[in-house]
Scaffold this active site. Structure first.
Site, PDB file in Angstrom:
ATOM      1  N   CYS A 225       9.504   7.849  29.015  1.00 19.44           N
ATOM      2  CA  CYS A 225       9.289   9.100  28.284  1.00 19.44           C
ATOM      3  C   CYS A 225       7.847   9.523  28.530  1.00 19.44           C
ATOM      4  O   CYS A 225       7.182   8.975  29.415  1.00 19.44           O
ATOM      5  CB  CYS A 225       9.630   8.977  26.804  1.00 19.44           C
ATOM      6  SG  CYS A 225       8.558   7.914  25.832  1.00 19.44           S
TER       7      CYS A 225
ATOM      8  N   ARG B 163      10.398   7.567  21.947  1.00 14.69           N
ATOM      9  CA  ARG B 163      11.770   7.462  22.454  1.00 14.69           C
ATOM     10  C   ARG B 163      12.018   6.258  23.353  1.00 14.69           C
ATOM     11  O   ARG B 163      12.959   5.498  23.134  1.00 14.69           O
ATOM     12  CB  ARG B 163      12.149   8.746  23.197  1.00 14.69           C
ATOM     13  CG  ARG B 163      12.146   9.964  22.310  1.00 14.69           C
ATOM     14  CD  ARG B 163      12.334  11.241  23.102  1.00 14.69           C
ATOM     15  NE  ARG B 163      11.165  11.482  23.949  1.00 14.69           N
ATOM     16  CZ  ARG B 163      11.114  12.407  24.891  1.00 14.69           C
ATOM     17  NH1 ARG B 163      12.162  13.166  25.134  1.00 14.69           N
ATOM     18  NH2 ARG B 163      10.015  12.581  25.610  1.00 14.69           N
TER      19      ARG B 163
ATOM     20  N   ASP C 146      12.285  15.202  21.978  1.00 18.53           N
ATOM     21  CA  ASP C 146      11.099  14.469  21.562  1.00 18.53           C
ATOM     22  C   ASP C 146      10.839  14.746  20.076  1.00 18.53           C
ATOM     23  O   ASP C 146      10.621  15.893  19.694  1.00 18.53           O
ATOM     24  CB  ASP C 146       9.902  14.914  22.398  1.00 18.53           C
ATOM     25  CG  ASP C 146       8.683  14.029  22.222  1.00 18.53           C
ATOM     26  OD1 ASP C 146       8.645  13.230  21.265  1.00 18.53           O
ATOM     27  OD2 ASP C 146       7.763  14.155  23.046  1.00 18.53           O
TER      28      ASP C 146
END
Length: 143
Positions: A8, A14, A114
């Site tokens: 990420c 994440r 996100d």
């Protein structure tokens, strides 16, 4: 054993949770690591809201420390999974020809949004989505 690298932006929300959830689901089948495109949080623990979201799902993210992506990591992996299309685009730009076939999205055809800067409920929803997505990589139906 298959080797999966999850990427990420910062390895702060994440990808650390996805690596933990996938490693748990695929215990004995996959070795999973995570990294971020940027090193802003390198050496730092995961975002507190993602730690809480993980705990709600029975996973302990407290041992995670962020790390920035390296070429060695890309070479190590059998699969490199981006959490969203913008991360995948950067990976395609920096990856060597031998890494290109390994690249894909964590959710195959959609982004994991996100949650950075959002409320706890957004982090919780993100964690649920990520955990369900583990089935795409272990060959099981989501539980």
């Amino acid at each position: 054993m298959r080797k999966v690298l999850i990427v990420c932006l910062g390895n702060y929300c994440r990808s650390p949770f996805a690596a933990l959830a996938l490693a748990k689901r695929g215990a004995g089948e996959v070795e999973v690591r995570s990294a971020g495109l940027i090193g802003k949080w390198e050496g730092e623990p995961a975002n507190e809201s993602m730690i809480v979201a993980a705990q709600r799902l029975g996973l302990d993210l407290t041992a995670h420390r962020a790390q920035q992506l390296t070429r060695v990591m890309l070479g190590w992996a059998d699969s490199v999974l981006a959490m969203d299309a913008s991360v995948l685009e950067v990976l395609r730009e920096i990856a060597d020809d031998d890494v290109q076939p390994k690249l894909g999205l964590y959710l195959d055809d959609r982004d994991v949004p996100d949650p950075m800067g959002q409320d706890q409920e957004t982090f919780n929803a993100c964690a649920v989505l990520i955990k369900a997505g583990t089935a795409l990589h272990i060959g099981q139906t989501p539980k």
